[in-house]
Design an enzyme around this catalytic site. Sequence first.
Site, mmCIF file in Angstrom:
data_model
loop_
_atom_site.group_PDB
_atom_site.id
_atom_site.type_symbol
_atom_site.label_atom_id
_atom_site.label_comp_id
_atom_site.label_asym_id
_atom_site.label_seq_id
_atom_site.Cartn_x
_atom_site.Cartn_y
_atom_site.Cartn_z
ATOM 1 N N SER A 139 47.383 31.646 64.745
ATOM 2 C CA SER A 139 48.500 32.315 64.069
ATOM 3 C C SER A 139 49.858 31.912 64.631
ATOM 4 O O SER A 139 50.879 32.013 63.932
ATOM 5 C CB SER A 139 48.337 33.839 64.151
ATOM 6 O OG SER A 139 48.270 34.269 65.498
ATOM 7 N N ASP A 197 54.519 44.063 68.535
ATOM 8 C CA ASP A 197 53.973 42.710 68.571
ATOM 9 C C ASP A 197 54.876 41.854 69.449
ATOM 10 O O ASP A 197 55.973 41.453 69.038
ATOM 11 C CB ASP A 197 53.902 42.137 67.154
ATOM 12 C CG ASP A 197 53.344 40.721 67.104
ATOM 13 O OD1 ASP A 197 53.132 40.117 68.169
ATOM 14 O OD2 ASP A 197 53.129 40.212 65.982
ATOM 15 N N HIS A 218 53.805 37.162 68.587
ATOM 16 C CA HIS A 218 54.349 36.287 67.549
ATOM 17 C C HIS A 218 55.876 36.308 67.601
ATOM 18 O O HIS A 218 56.463 36.981 68.441
ATOM 19 C CB HIS A 218 53.807 36.713 66.187
ATOM 20 C CG HIS A 218 52.318 36.652 66.107
ATOM 21 N ND1 HIS A 218 51.507 37.747 66.366
ATOM 22 C CD2 HIS A 218 51.482 35.623 65.846
ATOM 23 C CE1 HIS A 218 50.233 37.393 66.245
ATOM 24 N NE2 HIS A 218 50.194 36.107 65.938
#
Length: 438
Positions: free
Chosen positions: A165, A412, A415
């Site tokens: 990802s 998060d 990312h």
Amino acid sequence: MAKIKNAVVFSLPEHYFSWGTTNASSLLPFLFALFFVVLLVISLSYDKVDYLLLPAATLFDVHQPAVSAPVLLSAETTTTTSVDDDQYCDLFSGRWVLDNVTRPLYSGRRCTYMHDEVACEKYGRTDLKHQLWRWQPHACNIPRFDAERMLRKLSGKRMVYVGDSLNRNQWVSMVCMLESALSTDTKSMTFDGSLMSFKAKEFNASIDFYWSPLLVESNCDDPVHHRLSDRIMRANSIQTHAKQWADADILVFNSYLWWKKPGMKMKVLYGSFEDEKQNLEEFEMVEGFEMALKEWSNWLESNRNLNAQVFFVSLSPTHVWGDEWGAASTQNCYNETEPIHKEGYASRGSDYKMMHIVEDTVAQLSQKGVHVQILNITQLSEYRKDGHPSIYRRYWVNLTDQELAKPNSYADCTHWCVPGVPDAWNELLYTYIISQQK
């Protein structure tokens, strides 16, 4: 174009500057000659940043000098950047400069193909300063990203990002950087299982992402349903994935995140996932990582005639322990709005051992005539505790009341928002791609 390499600084021994027994008058001719040489160099390159840099002994040295405070650029001070010809340039040693003129490179709100897990502005982030930082190497400049130039370079070619990802994060950034230069009817996106493909029709160019978090076959290969309690990789099994990228002209690999689950072992399958009775062996995660890299390396060696330009992106750091930058130990990237300005900062979550395994693998490939460029984004990303989505993204599972009451519990910090840090990764990638002569 410049020879783009890492840099190491050499210094002269102390006795070269000792006057204890040296006749000072005998040095006067030398000093006058040196003065005129310096004057000549300055006159020839007064408008450039020209430093001679030599190849580094290692790719992942985290010991760097202190950095000065950030500089805010204005329209009067910003200039078009370029890598100086005939110089060695360490693109990965530098600092973040606040640039309110050339940043952001595109609008996140207007990017047609933005992904919701990194669309921070769409999901409520109002402090957008994280979009304004530009990576500035210490000893040289890098070319300003030119979408049309990149598209011309990709004309008739296929570029594939292969990995997890975070590699998809970088791919989304590149797609947004390029699609802003294309009209609606000259671009498209298709989805086919693990493969996502962006087409720039006018240039007959394809910029793709292929989901393969462990590089080899695994039980994590489903692009949607891959969050499993056990991770199983299949031994000697890269061919199934490789046929999806074998025709690429440019390959951008990564694979770190899925090997770093604390306390988890990697199970290696000898045979097929369809076998009724499976032959499994358990390894430490880093051992599985080495096995996967060996398979990847063997594939590149056996397919060297493909003539693709190959990159391996280094580890993307996380910011989950606030005490590392002077905040409370319970704090993470949530509510962080400034980079870390102490140069050389490295988090304890960045596994340099894993990166050295990649470095050794790439060095062995080089000895066999297969060139892979490591895109060392680790150190420059270490500084960017402000660049993560935090709570400003779409979550694919419903958050509990307890989580909602404590935002940093679900932030998060892995990312990256786009526009943001991955744009800098792609600018470095762009520099290598446009520097290739063919």
